[in-house]
Design an enzyme around this catalytic site. Structure first.
Site, mmCIF file in Angstrom:
data_model
loop_
_atom_site.group_PDB
_atom_site.id
_atom_site.type_symbol
_atom_site.label_atom_id
_atom_site.label_comp_id
_atom_site.label_asym_id
_atom_site.label_seq_id
_atom_site.Cartn_x
_atom_site.Cartn_y
_atom_site.Cartn_z
ATOM 1 N N SER A 181 3.739 1.726 8.678
ATOM 2 C CA SER A 181 3.516 0.846 7.536
ATOM 3 C C SER A 181 4.858 0.571 6.875
ATOM 4 O O SER A 181 5.590 1.515 6.555
ATOM 5 C CB SER A 181 2.620 1.546 6.521
ATOM 6 N N ASP A 230 0.754 -7.760 2.148
ATOM 7 C CA ASP A 230 0.954 -6.337 1.883
ATOM 8 C C ASP A 230 2.456 -6.007 1.830
ATOM 9 O O ASP A 230 3.000 -5.397 2.754
ATOM 10 C CB ASP A 230 0.244 -5.532 2.986
ATOM 11 N N HIS A 288 0.812 -1.218 0.000
ATOM 12 C CA HIS A 288 0.000 0.000 0.000
ATOM 13 C C HIS A 288 0.849 1.273 0.000
ATOM 14 O O HIS A 288 0.362 2.345 -0.336
ATOM 15 C CB HIS A 288 -1.062 -0.009 1.118
HETATM 16 N N1 ASP Z 1 -2.293 0.624 7.593
HETATM 17 C C1 ASP Z 1 -1.996 1.697 8.400
HETATM 18 C C2 ASP Z 1 -1.877 2.950 7.602
HETATM 19 O O1 ASP Z 1 -2.425 3.034 6.569
HETATM 20 C C3 ASP Z 1 -0.869 1.469 9.337
HETATM 21 C C4 ASP Z 1 -1.331 1.859 10.702
HETATM 22 O O2 ASP Z 1 -1.846 2.955 10.842
HETATM 23 O O3 ASP Z 1 -1.183 1.074 11.622
HETATM 24 O O4 ASP Z 1 -1.268 3.914 7.936
#
Ligand code: ASP
Length: 720
Positions: free
Chosen positions: A656, A226, A89
């Site tokens: 992330s 991911d 991501h």
């Molecule tokens: N997936 C999260 C983000 O998009 C990571 C997290 O905030 O723990 O920032």
């Protein structure tokens, strides 16, 4: 009389509890420890098997040297040839930009079998922390000259500009950044090396990298791979350089060893990374502001933007691809905010903080010296936040228009550019200095590609049609032309702003930026509207400066007296600087009558795959599973490939892509998310609900090798 059995009971209690404590080590403390705190931690008794100086060693090399800040995420070097592991991501938008409907790397994945095939991720930079120094004294000294609260903020910003400029001048090639660790109290200057040539190496298909899509985002149990591999390059002389074919892979001071054997439940683990922002040291009124204003406003706005983009892309694959990353980013925040609102309600955080503050006030009043110093402190803080609440929706409205719509964002940037150019070079914000101007223009070029008259019109209409209903904005002059209008009239008002704007024509826009004799921008209706908005917003900005100046004096006092009250020191809130957090691979009970185990498997991917859609499983992955062709990545007890892991660490956005390391400092996972209940941990962390989610290294390697056929990459990682 003493009970003769008491000693015996005590011995038995100790004997009985010993295996429990060995099996289930004590929960970790809340905390994202900055570099300055790492060497003070006793991680040995928590389970670390290497000296703490192997993690951080200011006078030698250590694991932190393998860490990079990659855009808004984290990454880490995993080979001596600049190979970096981060999240899918985090590179999503760069993969989208490299894709077309016919050659869709997002959908199908991407693997560069040779270096020549690697694709530049234009605009993705990689920052490496070189060193840091405490500059609190200089900054607070400068701030003390303020005669009114608003001036304090200006003086601090001015001093920060001076310090970073002089640091960059004496260390060419270094980017200096001053980070506020505790508001009005501690300021650290960080020196970063910036690598600008970063290339995509291996990207799994979206059906793996984003498996479960938004349904599963912020959710455990999770089955998402991911991850993405990218590579950082430098000029032939080894120095940071813009992209060039002749560049060579960057040789990091240190890279992480990947351990293909992974981890198990209850194992000690730690994470290094660049967590973005937390707000734990903020008082009750701030939480109330979040609960009542900011979170609902933003999540509602984003929800409507998402449905608009989805509608546009419904029968148009090209637009669907174009808007895929915008939807993903908005949806990520929208769901996070929904989680936070729920968390605030579930924990009754405002009430909890109010009770804490009432106790604190009693503590203050119980002592004469404290009374003299802090009697009105909590009241003054409340007042400052109350004023912020009152201004809240006006500022959301203005900042949404300035930042969320490409057309008005470009207009704002042009206005700011022109105003900065009127100042002497030394007084300009650093982004506008001669040395950074090329970067600034690159940013404009990116936005110019995205601006779209029709779509931006729809977004603008959405924001304006709500703003005209808000009582706080009833006298806000720039909105007068949109009040009491029918739907069609409103559309036509907005179209008349946008239809002939130069922001939709790159050549005209850039000429207006660069050529000071080109004054077309001064008669552009959209730019004129944004200038009107700026003028009307100026007094509010001034009020913000005053509030922030006051808080800059009040919050350090709040922290001091809280420190005396609780008799403990605090770790600063996250602020995108390098941090360590530690904990254990551990399940949890999010709601009554449930227990979630901390490791998921490929069997779970197949189970979810029945639903299709965002749970699509490729035939190749299904075949590997059916044949149990797991290679060396089978977990013996589970007789399956572990996919994701759950642990009780303290992480947030920005973490992330952070490596998850075992007791020996080897990489066993890649952090990418948190459980839904843990979204509130930006405001309040607790071991009972704070759980972070990582991709198990075994799944990453399994996908890379078995699904992606990238054995060469495994060789580079040193995994046979
Ligand atoms: N997936 C999260 C983000 O998009 C990571 C997290 O905030 O723990 O920032």
């Amino acid at each position: 009389m003493r009970n003769p059995f008491s000693k015996l009971i005590l011995i038995w209690a100790v004997v009985l509890c010993l295996p429990c404590t060995l099996m289930f080590p004590a929960p970790p403390d809340e905390g994202m420890y900055p570099l300055s705190e790492i060497l003070k931690l006793d991680l040995k008794s928590a389970g670390l098997k290497i000296p703490i100086t192997d993690i951080y060693n200011p006078s030698g090399t250590s694991l932190v040297d393998a860490l990079v800040r990659l855009g808004g995420c984290t990454g880490s070097f995993v080979s001596g040839n600049g190979l970096i592991l981060t999240n899918h991501h985090c590179t999503f938008d760069f993969v989208r930009q490299a894709s077309t409907v016919e050659k869709n790397y997002l959908a199908d994945g991407f693997y560069a079998a040779s270096r020549e095939e690697e694709i530049p991720a234009q605009g993705l930079t990689c920052m490496i922390t070189e060193s840091y120094k405490d500059v609190s004294e200089e900054i607070l000294q400068a701030a003390s000259a303020a005669s009114v609260p608003a001036e304090r903020v200006t003086l601090i910003q001015k001093k920060i500009r001076e310090l970073t400029k002089s640091e960059e001048k004496s260390n060419p090639g270094i980017k200096a950044e001053v980070s506020e660790m505790f508001t009005g109290k501690t300021y650290i200057l960080f020196r970063y090396k910036i690598l600008k040539d970063v290339r995509l190496v291996f990207v799994p298909p979206r059906s793996v990298g984003d498996f479960g899509g938004e349904n599963d985002n912020w959710v455990w149990p999770r089955h998402t791979g991911d991850f993405t591999f990218v590579r950082a390059y430098v000029g032939p002389d080894g120095k940071p350089a813009e992209y060039s074919k002749n560049n060579i892979p960057f040789i990091p001071k240190r890279f992480l060893k990947v351990n293909p054997n992974g981890v198990d439940e209850n194992d000690f683990v730690f994470v290094l990374g660049y967590p973005g922002r937390t707000f734990r040291h903020f008082p009750a009124k701030y939480m109330e502001f979040q609960e009542k204003y900011q979170l609902p406003y933003v999540s509602k706005l984003f929800e409507s933007f998402i449905s608009l983009y989805e509608e546009l892309g419904k029968n148009n694959p090209e637009l669907a691809l174009k808007y895929s990353s915008r939807i993903k980013t908005l949806a990520n925040t929208e769901k996070n905010y929904r989680g936070k609102i729920l968390g605030l309600q579930r924990l009754e955080l405002v009430k909890q903080k109010q009770a804490e503050e009432a106790e604190l006030q009693q503590f203050i009043l119980a002592d004469q010296i404290r009374t003299a110093a802090y009697k009105d402190l909590l009241h003054d803080i409340d007042e400052a936040y109350m004023e912020q609440c009152a201004l809240g929706r006006t500022s959301f409205f203005v900042s949404s228009i300035r930042a969320r719509i490409y057309a008005s964002r470009l207009a704002t940037q042009l206005i700011e550019y022109k105003s900065e150019m009127c100042k002497p070079e030394n007084d300009r914000k650093s982004a506008y200095s001669a040395k950074n101007r090329a970067l600034l223009f690159e940013g404009y070029a990116e936005d110019l590609k995205e601006a779209d008259c029709y779509v931006d019109g729809l977004l603008l209409k959405r924001i304006i049609s709500e703003a005209v209903t808000l009582p706080e904005l009833s006298n806000f002059e720039p909105l007068s032309q949109f009040r009491n209008k029918t739907e069609e009239q409103l559309t036509s008002e907005i179209n008349s702003l946008l239809n002939h704007s130069i922001v939709f024509d790159s050549a005209k826009f850039m000429s207006a930026v660069k050529d000071s004799s080109n004054l077309s921008w001064q008669v552009d209706p959209l730019i004129s509207f944004m200038m009107k908005l700026d003028t009307a917003y100026k007094p509010i900005e001034k009020r913000y400066e005053t509030i922030n100046g006051k808080l800059n004096v009040l919050l350090p006092k709040y922290l001091d007296v809280k420190h005396d009250f609780k008799q403990k020191s605090f770790v600063p809130d996250a602020n995108s600087t390098l941090r360590l957090t530690y904990g254990y691979v551990r399940g949890y009970t999010p709601v009554d009558a449930t227990y979630y185990k901390p490791i998921t498997t490929l069997a779970g991917v197949m189970e979810k795959g029945v639903a299709g859609g965002v749970y699509t499983v490729s035939p190749k992955l299904r075949a590997l599973y059916d044949k149990k062709d797991f290679g060396r990545f089978r977990h013996k007890k589970l007789n399956d490939v572990p996919v994701d892991i759950l642990y009780n660490m303290d992480t947030t956005g920005g973490n992330s892509g952070s490596p998850v390391l075992n007791a020996w400092g080897e990489m066993i996972g890649l952090n990418f998310d948190r459980a839904f209940e843990a979204t509130i941990n930006d405001f309040a962390w607790s071991e009972s609900y704070s759980r972070s989610i990582g991709a198990d290294i075994r799944y990453i390697l399994f996908v890379t090798q078995k699904l992606g056929g990238a054995d060469k990459l495994l060789n580079e990682l040193g995994v046979e």
